[in-house]
Motif scaffolding. Structure first.
Motif, PDB file in Angstrom:
ATOM      1  N   ASP A   1      -3.973   4.059  11.215  1.00  0.00           N
ATOM      2  CA  ASP A   1      -3.849   5.290  10.613  1.00  0.00           C
ATOM      3  C   ASP A   1      -5.056   6.207  10.964  1.00  0.00           C
ATOM      4  N   GLY A   2      -4.704   7.556  10.970  1.00  0.00           N
ATOM      5  CA  GLY A   2      -5.980   8.488  11.000  1.00  0.00           C
ATOM      6  C   GLY A   2      -6.814   8.250  12.475  1.00  0.00           C
ATOM      7  N   LEU A   3      -6.153   7.824  13.336  1.00  0.00           N
ATOM      8  CA  LEU A   3      -6.822   7.470  14.377  1.00  0.00           C
ATOM      9  C   LEU A   3      -6.393   8.391  15.654  1.00  0.00           C
ATOM     10  N   ASP A   4      -7.678   8.851  16.421  1.00  0.00           N
ATOM     11  CA  ASP A   4      -7.527   9.557  17.778  1.00  0.00           C
ATOM     12  C   ASP A   4      -7.814   9.027  18.895  1.00  0.00           C
ATOM     13  N   GLY A   5      -6.800   8.613  19.656  1.00  0.00           N
ATOM     14  CA  GLY A   5      -6.857   7.836  20.959  1.00  0.00           C
ATOM     15  C   GLY A   5      -6.729   6.072  20.589  1.00  0.00           C
ATOM     16  N   PHE A   6      -5.629   5.938  20.147  1.00  0.00           N
ATOM     17  CA  PHE A   6      -5.119   4.545  20.006  1.00  0.00           C
ATOM     18  C   PHE A   6      -4.295   4.069  21.042  1.00  0.00           C
TER      19      PHE A   6
ATOM     20  N   LYS B   1       3.823  11.566  11.029  1.00  0.00           N
ATOM     21  CA  LYS B   1       2.754  12.521  11.054  1.00  0.00           C
ATOM     22  C   LYS B   1       1.856  12.261  12.032  1.00  0.00           C
ATOM     23  N   SER B   2       2.263  12.244  13.031  1.00  0.00           N
ATOM     24  CA  SER B   2       1.401  12.062  14.275  1.00  0.00           C
ATOM     25  C   SER B   2       1.915  13.116  15.531  1.00  0.00           C
ATOM     26  N   ASP B   3       1.041  13.088  16.640  1.00  0.00           N
ATOM     27  CA  ASP B   3       1.194  14.054  17.467  1.00  0.00           C
ATOM     28  C   ASP B   3       0.520  13.675  18.811  1.00  0.00           C
ATOM     29  N   HIS B   4       1.254  13.919  20.220  1.00  0.00           N
ATOM     30  CA  HIS B   4       1.026  13.140  21.408  1.00  0.00           C
ATOM     31  C   HIS B   4       0.876  11.624  21.481  1.00  0.00           C
ATOM     32  N   VAL B   5       2.241  11.456  21.065  1.00  0.00           N
ATOM     33  CA  VAL B   5       2.326   9.794  21.251  1.00  0.00           C
ATOM     34  C   VAL B   5       3.292   9.390  22.155  1.00  0.00           C
ATOM     35  N   ARG B   6       2.819   8.394  23.019  1.00  0.00           N
ATOM     36  CA  ARG B   6       3.607   7.839  24.157  1.00  0.00           C
ATOM     37  C   ARG B   6       4.126   6.447  24.118  1.00  0.00           C
TER      38      ARG B   6
ATOM     39  N   LEU C   1       0.951  -1.220   0.052  1.00  0.00           N
ATOM     40  CA  LEU C   1      -0.148   0.296   0.064  1.00  0.00           C
ATOM     41  C   LEU C   1       0.943   1.178  -0.088  1.00  0.00           C
ATOM     42  N   LEU C   2       0.390   2.451  -0.133  1.00  0.00           N
ATOM     43  CA  LEU C   2       0.894   3.770  -0.084  1.00  0.00           C
ATOM     44  C   LEU C   2       1.329   3.981   1.538  1.00  0.00           C
ATOM     45  N   THR C   3       2.506   3.884   1.397  1.00  0.00           N
ATOM     46  CA  THR C   3       2.964   4.221   2.889  1.00  0.00           C
ATOM     47  C   THR C   3       4.348   4.999   2.976  1.00  0.00           C
ATOM     48  N   ARG C   4       5.086   5.278   4.047  1.00  0.00           N
ATOM     49  CA  ARG C   4       6.163   5.807   4.453  1.00  0.00           C
ATOM     50  C   ARG C   4       7.469   4.958   4.634  1.00  0.00           C
ATOM     51  N   ILE C   5       8.362   4.830   3.960  1.00  0.00           N
ATOM     52  CA  ILE C   5       9.493   4.227   4.377  1.00  0.00           C
ATOM     53  C   ILE C   5      10.887   4.988   3.896  1.00  0.00           C
ATOM     54  N   GLU C   6      11.877   5.166   4.892  1.00  0.00           N
ATOM     55  CA  GLU C   6      13.296   5.613   4.930  1.00  0.00           C
ATOM     56  C   GLU C   6      13.075   6.938   4.280  1.00  0.00           C
ATOM     57  N   GLY C   7      12.390   7.741   4.857  1.00  0.00           N
ATOM     58  CA  GLY C   7      12.182   9.274   4.385  1.00  0.00           C
ATOM     59  C   GLY C   7      11.650   9.586   2.952  1.00  0.00           C
ATOM     60  N   GLU C   8      10.683   8.383   2.603  1.00  0.00           N
ATOM     61  CA  GLU C   8       9.935   8.478   1.164  1.00  0.00           C
ATOM     62  C   GLU C   8       8.388   8.188   1.231  1.00  0.00           C
ATOM     63  N   THR C   9       7.850   8.819   0.679  1.00  0.00           N
ATOM     64  CA  THR C   9       6.215   8.459   0.632  1.00  0.00           C
ATOM     65  C   THR C   9       6.227   7.381  -0.688  1.00  0.00           C
ATOM     66  N   CYS C  10       5.843   6.230  -0.533  1.00  0.00           N
ATOM     67  CA  CYS C  10       5.983   5.163  -1.671  1.00  0.00           C
ATOM     68  C   CYS C  10       5.040   3.957  -1.631  1.00  0.00           C
ATOM     69  N   LYS C  11       5.190   3.250  -2.459  1.00  0.00           N
ATOM     70  CA  LYS C  11       4.507   1.784  -2.180  1.00  0.00           C
ATOM     71  C   LYS C  11       5.329   1.005  -1.351  1.00  0.00           C
TER      72      LYS C  11
ATOM     73  N   THR D   1       5.210  -2.167  14.069  1.00  0.00           N
ATOM     74  CA  THR D   1       4.042  -1.581  14.243  1.00  0.00           C
ATOM     75  C   THR D   1       4.183  -0.040  13.385  1.00  0.00           C
ATOM     76  N   TYR D   2       3.083   0.413  12.727  1.00  0.00           N
ATOM     77  CA  TYR D   2       3.222   1.629  11.713  1.00  0.00           C
ATOM     78  C   TYR D   2       1.949   2.362  12.479  1.00  0.00           C
ATOM     79  N   VAL D   3       2.156   3.543  13.015  1.00  0.00           N
ATOM     80  CA  VAL D   3       1.247   4.456  13.511  1.00  0.00           C
ATOM     81  C   VAL D   3       1.411   5.713  12.503  1.00  0.00           C
ATOM     82  N   SER D   4       0.399   6.320  11.730  1.00  0.00           N
ATOM     83  CA  SER D   4       0.625   7.164  10.963  1.00  0.00           C
ATOM     84  C   SER D   4      -0.857   8.068  10.819  1.00  0.00           C
ATOM     85  N   ASN D   5      -0.760   9.373  10.840  1.00  0.00           N
ATOM     86  CA  ASN D   5      -1.615  10.547  11.091  1.00  0.00           C
ATOM     87  C   ASN D   5      -2.589  10.283  12.045  1.00  0.00           C
ATOM     88  N   CYS D   6      -2.062   9.897  13.375  1.00  0.00           N
ATOM     89  CA  CYS D   6      -2.947   9.862  14.587  1.00  0.00           C
ATOM     90  C   CYS D   6      -2.431  10.872  15.572  1.00  0.00           C
ATOM     91  N   LYS D   7      -3.300  11.000  16.763  1.00  0.00           N
ATOM     92  CA  LYS D   7      -2.951  11.471  17.750  1.00  0.00           C
ATOM     93  C   LYS D   7      -3.612  10.912  18.996  1.00  0.00           C
TER      94      LYS D   7
END
Length: 430
Positions: free
Chosen positions: A138-143, A210-215, A119-129, A183-189
């Protein structure tokens, strides 16, 4: 009438205000190391109640994903992996769902790449398949990922194949030997990963983009550093970084153990001649790593090799048992880079080199741009008590400048360090 004066109440002691290296106030969020109470996350869906087989050689991806989908459709809840071993391929969590791996439970990844869809993802500083991870959000709030059980990437066959390919072609890259992350967490908070054992990842162990407030709280992160490849017993799990932080803000790593065959905490954000003009790339800011323990790692905190701009980074009160380096600043000649306001303090134990700065030239690609000068500035090293062979292992270069470095309050004079040459750049890391 007699009047008595009430004893004046003692003024409350003011809380010490924590600040970032640039002097800005640290948000109170960073003081919260309290773990998530799983009982507050909603209904618990124990996977064996829904037809998932324990100990089966059959990969249970479809059955476990059905439990995740059901939990999401019914308003959310916690997908529970009970005691026992459960084999699976890539799993995709949805809004309102969480993962709990109970003590004595193992969620084990398939060792077949076909079980990880492209799928389209992020690897080694590039967005690619590329191939998905074992656990994807992906895209979750509160995971939340919780529990004292184990997520095991089952990476042995992937590692061995990588080293065989590298024997055949020394220029083999990570993309050439396809392997999933753990594990891959993307566009989450508002993400918390706590207590769990994260081991044997085929590739990077944890990748957050591309996520924020991750512990990350109290996690055990492990991949073998040797004896996985018969012709060369010194070979370990290639590129098994513990935590890769990629274009993220507000990340807290507290009380974790990390032992991997590459860097531990790595800041990433993009690479390439025009990387600073690509909107999928970006900065890492406000990263706090504290109270952690390191086994064998290449670097406790590494900025690069795919970084653009990292600011307000703190590594403090950690212990290293056998790190090659504590702070590693990787400088790519083909990428405009700026690392600033980084503090490393209260580190104990032993390491090979404490601060390591050299050009990073492995697989780099000079482009058609007159490169701006890269810079590292306002780097502070203080109150560290580490048994090390070399406190400062630095090579200067006309490709980057080093400004305002201090070691225990004294400015570092870089004129004493030799310039980098082709022979001084690291060649053996992935």
């Amino acid at each position: 009438m007699l009047l008595t004066l009430a004893a004046s109440a003692k003024p409350k002691a003011k809380k010490a205000v924590e600040t970032w290296p640039d002097g800005t106030v640290m948000d109170e969020w960073f003081a919260n190391t309290q773990k998530v109470d799983v009982s507050t996350l909603g209904r618990q869906y124990v996977v064996t109640d829904y037809g998932v087989l324990m100990g089966s050689s059959e990969v249970q991806t479809r059955q476990i994903q059905a439990v995740i989908d059901r939990a999401a459709s019914e308003g959310g809840g916690v997908v529970v992996i009970p005691q026992g071993t459960f084999m699976t391929g890539a799993l995709f969590f949805k809004q309102g769902t969480h993962l709990h791996v109970a003590e004595g439970a193992t969620l084990k990844g398939s060792d077949r790449i076909k079980d990880y869809p492209i799928l389209l993802t992020r690897i080694e500083g590039e967005t690619c398949k590329y191939f998905s991870a074992l656990i994807n959000a992906d895209g979750l709030d509160g995971f939340t990922i919780s529990g004292k059980g184990t997520i095991d990437g089952n990476g042995l066959h992937f590692w061995q194949e990588f080293w065989i390919r590298r024997q055949w072609n020394p220029q083999t890259t990570n993309k050439d030997a396809q392997r999933p992350r753990l594990t891959y967490v993307s566009n989450c908070k508002n993400v918390t990963i706590q207590d769990v054992h994260l081991i044997n990842s085929p590739f990077w162990t944890n990748h957050v983009y591309k996520s924020d407030h991750v512990r990350y709280l109290g996690c055990y992160i492990f991949a073998p550093t040797e004896k996985i490849f018969e012709p060369d017993p010194k070979r370990g799990a290639p590129s098994s970084d513990a935590i890769d932080i990629d274009v993220c803000t507000d990340v807290l790593i507290d009380g974790c153990y990390m032992h991997v065959n590459d860097d531990a905490v790595v800041l990433k954000g993009g690479k390439g001649t025009w990387a600073d003009q690509d909107k999928t790339n970006g900065d890492c800011e406000r990263i706090l790593i504290q109270n952690c323990r390191y086994g064998k790692v290449h670097g406790c905190l590494t900025l690069g090799s795919e970084s653009l701009h990292d600011r307000n980074i703190i590594l403090r009160n950690c212990h290293t048992e056998n790190a090659d380096r504590v702070l590693w600043l990787k400088m790519r000649p083909d990428t405009p880079q700026h690392y600033e306001y980084v503090t490393v303090e209260g580190i104990t134990g032993k390491c090979g080199r404490f601060l390591f700065i050299q050009p990073w030239t492995q697989f780099f690609k000079p482009g058609d741009r007159e490169m701006p000068l890269s810079r590292c500035n306002n780097i502070t090293l203080r109150n560290n008590k580490v048994d090390t062979k070399k406190m400062l292992d630095v090579k200067t270069s006309d490709k980057y400048e080093l400004i305002d470095f201090t070691l225990d309050g004294q400015p570092v004079d870089f004129s004493q360090f030799a310039p980098a040459t082709k022979d001084t750049a690291p060649k053996v890391y992935l």
